[in-house]
Design a protein around this motif. Structure first.
Motif, mmCIF file in Angstrom:
data_model
loop_
_atom_site.group_PDB
_atom_site.id
_atom_site.type_symbol
_atom_site.label_atom_id
_atom_site.label_comp_id
_atom_site.label_asym_id
_atom_site.label_seq_id
_atom_site.Cartn_x
_atom_site.Cartn_y
_atom_site.Cartn_z
ATOM 1 N N ARG A 146 0.851 -1.197 0.000
ATOM 2 C CA ARG A 146 0.000 0.000 0.000
ATOM 3 C C ARG A 146 0.885 1.244 0.000
ATOM 4 O O ARG A 146 0.863 2.051 0.947
ATOM 5 C CB ARG A 146 -0.910 -0.015 1.232
ATOM 6 C CG ARG A 146 -2.147 -0.892 1.086
ATOM 7 C CD ARG A 146 -3.163 -0.168 0.227
ATOM 8 N NE ARG A 146 -4.449 -0.833 0.187
ATOM 9 C CZ ARG A 146 -4.859 -1.583 -0.816
ATOM 10 N NH1 ARG A 146 -4.056 -1.785 -1.849
ATOM 11 N NH2 ARG A 146 -6.056 -2.123 -0.819
ATOM 12 N N ASP A 148 0.825 4.060 -1.441
ATOM 13 C CA ASP A 148 0.193 5.389 -1.482
ATOM 14 C C ASP A 148 -0.772 5.629 -0.335
ATOM 15 O O ASP A 148 -1.450 6.666 -0.293
ATOM 16 C CB ASP A 148 -0.552 5.565 -2.810
ATOM 17 C CG ASP A 148 0.381 5.441 -4.001
ATOM 18 O OD1 ASP A 148 1.534 5.902 -3.888
ATOM 19 O OD2 ASP A 148 -0.032 4.870 -5.041
ATOM 20 N N THR A 149 -0.847 4.660 0.584
ATOM 21 C CA THR A 149 -1.789 4.792 1.706
ATOM 22 C C THR A 149 -1.048 4.697 3.033
ATOM 23 O O THR A 149 -0.578 3.609 3.396
ATOM 24 C CB THR A 149 -2.867 3.692 1.648
ATOM 25 O OG1 THR A 149 -3.495 3.721 0.367
ATOM 26 C CG2 THR A 149 -3.909 3.892 2.742
ATOM 27 N N THR A 152 -2.448 4.294 9.516
ATOM 28 C CA THR A 152 -2.869 5.226 10.583
ATOM 29 C C THR A 152 -2.401 4.787 11.957
ATOM 30 O O THR A 152 -2.264 5.606 12.861
ATOM 31 C CB THR A 152 -4.397 5.363 10.595
ATOM 32 O OG1 THR A 152 -4.990 4.068 10.773
ATOM 33 C CG2 THR A 152 -4.889 5.968 9.289
ATOM 34 N N GLN A 158 -7.074 -1.254 8.910
ATOM 35 C CA GLN A 158 -6.458 -1.148 7.587
ATOM 36 C C GLN A 158 -5.758 -2.440 7.173
ATOM 37 O O GLN A 158 -5.626 -2.730 5.976
ATOM 38 C CB GLN A 158 -5.443 0.012 7.569
ATOM 39 C CG GLN A 158 -6.043 1.398 7.462
ATOM 40 C CD GLN A 158 -4.957 2.440 7.416
ATOM 41 O OE1 GLN A 158 -4.271 2.704 8.419
ATOM 42 N NE2 GLN A 158 -4.766 3.056 6.251
ATOM 43 N N GLU A 161 -7.141 -4.630 4.575
ATOM 44 C CA GLU A 161 -7.031 -4.259 3.162
ATOM 45 C C GLU A 161 -5.997 -5.098 2.421
ATOM 46 O O GLU A 161 -6.061 -5.251 1.201
ATOM 47 C CB GLU A 161 -6.660 -2.771 3.030
ATOM 48 C CG GLU A 161 -7.718 -1.818 3.556
ATOM 49 C CD GLU A 161 -7.266 -0.365 3.466
ATOM 50 O OE1 GLU A 161 -6.352 -0.072 2.656
ATOM 51 O OE2 GLU A 161 -7.809 0.474 4.214
#
Length: 327
Positions: A146, A148-149, A152, A158, A161
């Protein structure tokens, strides 16, 4: 009574076959002037076909020196070869290629044993959230899959994902320990394009031609049917079982010129991930409930392939810079 007769028959058949085999070996040696190890090395090309036969010959030998050659340390292989040559009264000066062939095969054999121990050590090592190295590997896995993400938090939904089951991936590594994390990170780093494509596909609707209302009406899963990270841990288990059972010897003896290493195992894992992805799509299961059936069928297919002594599971991705070749 019938059982007793069957046991007695099998016993005498075993003795007959064993005696016959000894006699045949003696006759062939007298006729050819070569011992069994010489015939194996001269009549079989380098790779699994030769090494498996050498391994079997040493394992079932009556001589203790030949049997212990299978368990020597890699540093002692050269001396073990000298001892074997002396025992068999083979002149190394007139048979230089024999020593080279025996050494290559014996390094593969002891290397495989060392690889099993290394993989087992990783499998038994639990993920420790207090260990900075473990945490760094996990965060790195997220960044590879991931990019670009931003994550948190360490505990976050998350993680689902990329295919973990909950907010803390630590719990998913219980079965395969650090081995699962090592394999997933290796796949994401060394075959990033394929890993990202596989992750993308796992999150897509199973049938693009079906519209969203139709999905809702049929009450079907919107994803292709598996979670990327969980599948990676499952395929790690599959690769581990192939290694420990000895089934992977065929592949590794064909691709590793000498000692198989952890990198060879990880590249094999990448190949299995690619092939399982294709196989899952070919099987077209209705939902995740069919995962075990598909996995078992895939496992049987790989086992059938590995029964061919010339088989090498050669992946087609960037990690090929390890120079694994199909011999």
């Amino acid at each position: 009574m019938k059982h007793f007769l069957r046991v007695v028959t099998q016993f005498f058949l075993f003795l007959y076959c064993k005696l016959l085999w000894r006699v045949l070996k003696f006759v062939v040696r007298k006729f050819t002037g070569r011992c069994e190890l010489q015939r194996i090395c001269y009549n079989n090309k380098h790779g699994a076909r030769r090494t498996l036969k050498i391994e079997s010959s040493l394992k079932y030998s009556k001589n203790e020196l030949l049997q212990t050659a299978l368990s020597v340390h890699s540093d002692k292989v050269e001396k073990a070869i000298d001892d074997i040559m002396a025992l068999k009264k083979i002149n190394p000066d007139t048979n230089p290629q024999l020593g080279i062939s025996l050494q290559a095969s014996l390094l593969q054999i002891v290397g495989y044993r060392s690889l099993v121990a290394e993989v087992e050590k990783l499998r038994k090592e639990p993920y420790d959230c207090e260990n900075p190295e473990h945490e760094d590997m996990l965060v790195k896995l997220w960044k590879e899959l991931r990019p670009d993400t931003p994550l948190t938090g360490r505990i976050s939904k998350q993680w689902c994902e990329i295919g973990f089951q909950g907010s803390d991936p630590k719990t998913d590594f219980r079965g395969m320990g650090l081995l699962g994390l090592h394999n997933l990170l290796y796949f994401a780093e060394h075959d990033k394009a394929t890993a990202l494509q596989m992750l993308h596909d796992s999150l897509q609707p199973k049938h693009n031609e079906i519209t969203n209302p139709e999905w809702e009406q049929k009450n079907l899963d919107k994803a292709i049917g598996f979670s990327f990270a969980i599948v990676g841990i499952n395929i790690t288990d599959l690769a581990y079982s192939l290694l420990v059972s000895g089934a992977l010897k065929t592949h590794l003896y064909n691709v590793a010129p000498e000692m198989p290493s952890l990198l060879h195992f990880q590249q094999t894992f990448c190949y299995l991930m690619q092939e399982f992805h294709r196989f899952w799509n070919e099987e077209d299961p209705c939902d995740i409930m069919e995962f075990n059936r598909v996995r078992s069928k895939f496992h049987r297919r790989i086992l059938r392939q590995l029964k061919n002594p010339d088989m090498a599971l050669c992946p087609h991705f960037s990690a090929s810079d390890l120079h694994l070749i199909n011999l």
